[in-house]
Design a protein around this motif. Structure first.
Motif, PDB file in Angstrom:
ATOM      1  N   SER A  12      -1.291  -3.876 -10.115  1.00  0.00           N
ATOM      2  CA  SER A  12      -1.343  -4.374  -8.754  1.00  0.00           C
ATOM      3  C   SER A  12       0.063  -4.242  -8.195  1.00  0.00           C
ATOM      4  CB  SER A  12      -1.802  -5.838  -8.762  1.00  0.00           C
ATOM      5  OG  SER A  12      -1.761  -6.377  -7.471  1.00  0.00           O
ATOM      6  N   GLN A  30       0.825  -1.214   0.000  1.00  0.00           N
ATOM      7  CA  GLN A  30       0.000   0.000   0.000  1.00  0.00           C
ATOM      8  C   GLN A  30       0.860   1.266   0.000  1.00  0.00           C
ATOM      9  OE1 GLN A  30      -4.130  -0.172   1.983  1.00  0.00           O
ATOM     10  NE2 GLN A  30      -2.766  -1.232   3.395  1.00  0.00           N
ATOM     11  N   THR A  75       4.804  -6.802  -8.372  1.00  0.00           N
ATOM     12  CA  THR A  75       3.993  -5.825  -9.088  1.00  0.00           C
ATOM     13  C   THR A  75       3.643  -6.367 -10.463  1.00  0.00           C
ATOM     14  OG1 THR A  75       4.992  -4.014  -7.863  1.00  0.00           O
ATOM     15  CG2 THR A  75       3.923  -3.449  -9.937  1.00  0.00           C
ATOM     16  N   ARG A  88      -4.056  -1.127 -15.666  1.00  0.00           N
ATOM     17  CA  ARG A  88      -4.292  -1.550 -14.274  1.00  0.00           C
ATOM     18  C   ARG A  88      -3.013  -2.155 -13.738  1.00  0.00           C
ATOM     19  NH1 ARG A  88      -8.512  -5.455 -13.409  1.00  0.00           N
ATOM     20  NH2 ARG A  88      -8.739  -4.525 -11.370  1.00  0.00           N
ATOM     21  N   ALA A 116       2.088   1.665  -3.457  1.00  0.00           N
ATOM     22  CA  ALA A 116       0.996   2.069  -4.345  1.00  0.00           C
ATOM     23  C   ALA A 116       0.682   3.550  -4.191  1.00  0.00           C
ATOM     24  CB  ALA A 116      -0.243   1.220  -4.074  1.00  0.00           C
ATOM     25  N   LEU A 118      -4.067  -1.572  -5.648  1.00  0.00           N
ATOM     26  CA  LEU A 118      -4.469  -1.595  -7.048  1.00  0.00           C
ATOM     27  C   LEU A 118      -4.636  -0.169  -7.550  1.00  0.00           C
ATOM     28  CD1 LEU A 118      -5.249  -3.420  -9.445  1.00  0.00           C
ATOM     29  CD2 LEU A 118      -7.609  -3.201  -8.693  1.00  0.00           C
ATOM     30  N   LEU A 145      -4.304 -10.050 -11.699  1.00  0.00           N
ATOM     31  CA  LEU A 145      -3.580  -9.156 -10.805  1.00  0.00           C
ATOM     32  C   LEU A 145      -3.643  -9.675  -9.381  1.00  0.00           C
ATOM     33  CD1 LEU A 145      -4.869  -5.734 -12.194  1.00  0.00           C
ATOM     34  CD2 LEU A 145      -2.734  -6.910 -12.747  1.00  0.00           C
ATOM     35  N   GLY A 146      -2.621  -9.392  -8.600  1.00  0.00           N
ATOM     36  CA  GLY A 146      -2.593  -9.774  -7.194  1.00  0.00           C
ATOM     37  C   GLY A 146      -1.443 -10.712  -6.916  1.00  0.00           C
ATOM     38  N   TYR A 157      -7.248   6.027  -7.861  1.00  0.00           N
ATOM     39  CA  TYR A 157      -6.676   5.411  -6.671  1.00  0.00           C
ATOM     40  C   TYR A 157      -7.274   6.107  -5.446  1.00  0.00           C
ATOM     41  CZ  TYR A 157      -3.315   3.576  -3.323  1.00  0.00           C
ATOM     42  OH  TYR A 157      -2.748   2.949  -2.249  1.00  0.00           O
TER      43      TYR A 157
END
Length: 129
Positions: free
Chosen positions: A109, A2, A78, A107, A5, A45, A73-74, A23
């Protein structure tokens, strides 16, 4: 993830190659208050819209060296995808636009790598657009 991100979202929002960043951790996000009331953090994300549409998205993804291209994604690494040329390529342009999937939408992640490495990779890829 986080923390990475949030910083990458800020980097992208400041880029002249990026039209818009989606975001909830950014000030000015239209639903930030709702999100902050429902979640402990903004998540990892990020969606962003590149100026230059389809070609810009493809150039960015083909230029990345550390950030991995992936359909799903996930994870702890990254991962990035370009919905218009990947997951939603079979949809008509009209249907994609109705769903909010522009040709320049990307997109990502964000994972747990070193922020400086991720930022450098994104910046060198954005410079190629």
């Amino acid at each position: 993830a986080q923390a990475n991100a949030r910083r990458l979202a800020e980097l992208l929002a400041a880029s002249p190659k990026v039209d818009k960043v989606h975001y909830p951790g950014l000030d000015g996000h239209p639903h930030k208050d709702v999100h902050d009331g429902q979640a402990a953090g903004p998540g990892a994300l990020i969606a962003f819209e590149l100026k230059g549409g389809l070609r810009a998205g493809e150039t960015l993804l083909n230029s990345l060296e550390l950030i991995l291209l992936a359909v799903s994604l996930g994870g702890v690494e990254t991962l990035i995808q370009h919905p218009a040329s990947m997951t939603h390529a079979s949809m008509s342009l009209e249907d994609r636009l109705e769903a909010g999937i522009t040709d320049g939408l990307v997109r990502m992640s964000v994972g747990c790598e070193d922020y400086e490495d991720l930022a450098a990779d994104l910046e060198q890829a954005l410079a190629r657009i």
